[in-house]
Write a protein that holds these residues in place. Structure first.
Motif, PDB file in Angstrom:
ATOM      1  N   ALA A 168      -2.888 141.797  52.577  1.00  8.88           N
ATOM      2  CA  ALA A 168      -3.155 140.697  51.648  1.00  8.88           C
ATOM      3  C   ALA A 168      -3.458 139.409  52.403  1.00  8.88           C
ATOM      4  O   ALA A 168      -4.378 138.657  52.042  1.00  8.88           O
ATOM      5  CB  ALA A 168      -1.961 140.502  50.720  1.00  8.88           C
ATOM      6  N   VAL A 169      -2.705 139.142  53.467  1.00  7.59           N
ATOM      7  CA  VAL A 169      -2.946 137.931  54.264  1.00  7.59           C
ATOM      8  C   VAL A 169      -4.323 137.991  54.925  1.00  7.59           C
ATOM      9  O   VAL A 169      -5.074 137.013  54.930  1.00  7.59           O
ATOM     10  CB  VAL A 169      -1.841 137.773  55.327  1.00  7.59           C
ATOM     11  N   ALA A 170      -4.672 139.165  55.480  1.00  5.27           N
ATOM     12  CA  ALA A 170      -5.978 139.316  56.115  1.00  5.27           C
ATOM     13  C   ALA A 170      -7.114 139.208  55.101  1.00  5.27           C
ATOM     14  O   ALA A 170      -8.184 138.675  55.401  1.00  5.27           O
ATOM     15  CB  ALA A 170      -6.044 140.658  56.836  1.00  5.27           C
ATOM     16  N   VAL A 203      -0.350 132.540  56.644  1.00  9.79           N
ATOM     17  CA  VAL A 203       0.023 133.642  57.541  1.00  9.79           C
ATOM     18  C   VAL A 203       1.534 133.759  57.667  1.00  9.79           C
ATOM     19  O   VAL A 203       2.068 134.846  57.909  1.00  9.79           O
ATOM     20  CB  VAL A 203      -0.629 133.434  58.927  1.00  9.79           C
ATOM     21  N   TRP A 204       2.246 132.665  57.440  1.00  9.04           N
ATOM     22  CA  TRP A 204       3.704 132.686  57.611  1.00  9.04           C
ATOM     23  C   TRP A 204       4.407 133.601  56.624  1.00  9.04           C
ATOM     24  O   TRP A 204       5.572 133.962  56.844  1.00  9.04           O
ATOM     25  CB  TRP A 204       4.269 131.269  57.494  1.00  9.04           C
ATOM     26  N   VAL A 205       3.747 134.018  55.526  1.00  6.12           N
ATOM     27  CA  VAL A 205       4.415 134.933  54.590  1.00  6.12           C
ATOM     28  C   VAL A 205       4.642 136.312  55.218  1.00  6.12           C
ATOM     29  O   VAL A 205       5.433 137.103  54.706  1.00  6.12           O
ATOM     30  CB  VAL A 205       3.623 135.081  53.268  1.00  6.12           C
ATOM     31  N   LEU A 206       3.935 136.579  56.346  1.00  9.31           N
ATOM     32  CA  LEU A 206       4.223 137.828  57.065  1.00  9.31           C
ATOM     33  C   LEU A 206       5.681 137.873  57.516  1.00  9.31           C
ATOM     34  O   LEU A 206       6.297 138.946  57.558  1.00  9.31           O
ATOM     35  CB  LEU A 206       3.302 137.941  58.286  1.00  9.31           C
ATOM     36  N   GLY A 207       6.246 136.708  57.847  1.00 10.78           N
ATOM     37  CA  GLY A 207       7.650 136.659  58.226  1.00 10.78           C
ATOM     38  C   GLY A 207       8.554 137.073  57.088  1.00 10.78           C
ATOM     39  O   GLY A 207       9.560 137.774  57.293  1.00 10.78           O
ATOM     40  N   ILE A 208       8.218 136.669  55.863  1.00 12.77           N
ATOM     41  CA  ILE A 208       9.007 137.078  54.697  1.00 12.77           C
ATOM     42  C   ILE A 208       8.911 138.581  54.498  1.00 12.77           C
ATOM     43  O   ILE A 208       9.908 139.261  54.209  1.00 12.77           O
ATOM     44  CB  ILE A 208       8.518 136.329  53.440  1.00 12.77           C
ATOM     45  N   GLY A 209       7.710 139.132  54.678  1.00 10.19           N
ATOM     46  CA  GLY A 209       7.550 140.581  54.561  1.00 10.19           C
ATOM     47  C   GLY A 209       8.369 141.320  55.599  1.00 10.19           C
ATOM     48  O   GLY A 209       8.989 142.359  55.304  1.00 10.19           O
ATOM     49  N   ALA A 210       8.414 140.803  56.830  1.00  7.53           N
ATOM     50  CA  ALA A 210       9.189 141.446  57.889  1.00  7.53           C
ATOM     51  C   ALA A 210      10.677 141.399  57.583  1.00  7.53           C
ATOM     52  O   ALA A 210      11.402 142.396  57.767  1.00  7.53           O
ATOM     53  CB  ALA A 210       8.899 140.772  59.229  1.00  7.53           C
ATOM     54  N   VAL A 211      11.170 140.255  57.105  1.00  5.08           N
ATOM     55  CA  VAL A 211      12.597 140.135  56.755  1.00  5.08           C
ATOM     56  C   VAL A 211      12.938 141.086  55.609  1.00  5.08           C
ATOM     57  O   VAL A 211      14.003 141.714  55.609  1.00  5.08           O
ATOM     58  CB  VAL A 211      12.925 138.675  56.382  1.00  5.08           C
TER      59      VAL A 211
END
Length: 481
Positions: A74-76, A82-90
């Motif tokens: 979705a980010v790509a 891009v910082w929402v990738l951190g939320i996905g990782a958590v």
């Protein structure tokens, strides 16, 4: 002119995305097509990835990888935040520890939160948007599928292709599904087809798995297009002190006086029998007294908290009612702490169980919620302030619990306290108790002392890894001379 230039793209699929920003109309038409093709291409890639990671594999690390891949796609796709990738990782991290209903729920909530933040939903609408995302996204996917075939292109060849697809896709698609299911149900036909080395057909269940993944992936790729629907809401009439009914200043005052009197009797009783050590009636011990009261007291505290929330608008402007409500909430905090103390007495007598661990966590949450309510009343905050902080507290506790090895905690506590009566219960717990059973083989003589290892990296889990290492250390110690 714009309609002609964009005629190859269905209206429901057009959007002001990054590939269309600031472009002239002819370029916008081409880029709209490219965006549509990009979404379709990512759909195929993610569908293949989901099939490889999840299909016919014991849930493990693969689920965490797939959840993070959805957010990354979705980010790509939309090139923003891009910082929402951190939320996905958590959100995916608990799945690395172990896969169970709680960690799956956390992952779903985390991915939903990452997507609505990617959309740019206002802070006040985050929870509502996260709950609406999947039903609205799946419904939009159905609309998009229909619009893709209804669009009319300027090229006659494109029109003929669309008409052919529209006429054959449904009959051939459903016929293929029915054929796979019927072949799977017919042993003779299935055996005959299995002899054809070059014919490798996916089974019906796998096709249904693909069909379930498609709308979920499409929702992820199209989340920003749902923004207006996610934040749309009706303005509910404001409930406040102007509307008097069963809850009014007089009824609240009388209720608080009666409630405080009743709770004072319970608080005094606990002080006499639990803390002062005065003897209980004949035939009752402290463990029985604790067990009878632990759970009803928590339910009582929850009802009291609900009353505090409903009476809040009436209480804030009246100092006497505020004082009575503060005393009432303080008594409820003490009541929950008393329930925790009762539970501790009962655990000392009869050992830990999963239900008792869950009850202790739940009681702690209730006590924390009541403490926040007390601060809300003193600081004169609104109900929204309270609800937001209670939700954050509950989410944080649940996230921490996802990493708690409950079965290992139960085994360690019960065996350390020599609770031989809980041996049967321990033998029914999960693989986390195997190392403890290995130390005392007579505890569960009929249960194999082994922990299954993952077949490949997709099934790997950190808790399973730790359990296998603990078991290996125990077996090595016992084998040593």
């Amino acid at each position: 002119m714009k309609t002609v230039l964009l005629s190859g793209v269905p209206q429901s699929l057009r959007t002001d995305a990054w590939w269309m920003d600031g472009a002239p109309a002819p370029q916008r038409a081409g880029r709209a097509r490219e965006g549509w093709q990009l979404r379709c291409g990512l759909l195929v890639v993610l569908l293949a990835l989901g099939d490889w990671l999840v299909w016919q594999a014991v849930p493990g690390l693969s689920l965490a990888v797939f959840a993070l891949a959805l957010v990354a796609a979705a980010v790509a796709m939309w090139r923003r935040r891009v910082w929402v990738l951190g939320i996905g990782a958590v959100a995916a991290l608990p799945l690395v520890e172990v896969v169970n209903p709680l960690t799956v729920m956390i992952a779903v909530m985390g991915v939903s939160g990452a997507l609505v933040l990617l959309v740019g939903v206002p802070r006040a609408d985050l929870w509502r948007a996260a709950l609406r995302l999947w039903p609205f996204g799946i419904a939009q996917g159905v609309v998009d599928a229909g619009a893709a075939f209804e669009a009319r292109g300027a090229d006659p060849a494109e029109v003929r292709i669309r008409r052919a697809l529209l006429g054959w896709l449904m009959p051939l698609g459903l016929s293929g599904v029915f054929a796979l299911l019927l072949i799977d149900a017919n042993p003779v036909l299935l055996d005959w087809l299995s002899g054809l080395d070059r014919l490798r057909l996916p089974d019906g269940v796998r096709v249904m798995f693909w069909a379930a993944l498609v709308p979920l992936i499409w929702t992820v790729l199209n989340a920003p297009r749902l923004r207006e629907r996610l934040i749309a809401r009706r303005r509910a009439p404001r409930m406040g002190p102007a509307r008097e009914g069963l809850i009014n200043p007089v009824s609240i005052a009388r209720a608080l006086v009666l409630f405080n009197a009743l709770f004072a009797v319970q608080t005094l009783s606990d002080g006499v029998f639990l803390y002062a050590g005065i003897g209980l009636p004949e035939g009752m011990n402290h463990a029985e007294y604790a067990h009878r009261g632990a759970y009803p007291l928590v339910i009582t505290a929850l009802l009291a908290g609900l009353f505090g929330v409903l009476s809040g608008p009436w209480v804030q402007a009246r100092p006497v009612l505020r004082a009575l409500l503060i005393v009432f909430v303080v008594q409820n905090v003490g009541l929950v702490l008393s329930a925790l103390f009762r539970l501790d007495l009962y655990v000392d007598a009869y050992g830990l169980t999963r239900l008792r661990v869950a009850a202790a966590i739940w009681m702690g949450l209730v006590a924390g919620g009541l403490a926040l309510m007390l601060w809300q009343i003193v600081a004169r905050r609104g109900t929204g302030w309270l609800m937001g902080r209670v939700a954050v507290m509950a989410a944080g506790v649940l996230y921490a619990v996802a990493f708690l090895n409950t079965d290992g905690l139960i085994a360690r506590h019960n065996l350390a306290q020599d609770r031989s009566q809980s041996a049967v219960y321990l033998c029914r717990l999960g693989e986390a108790v195997i190392p403890f059973i290995a130390r005392e083989p007579a505890l569960c003589p009929y249960r194999p002392v082994e922990v299954k290892a993952p077949r490949d990296w997709r099934e790997w889990g950190f808790r399973n890894h730790r359990t296998r290492r603990s078991l290996a250390a125990v077996m090595q110690t016992q084998a040593a001379p």
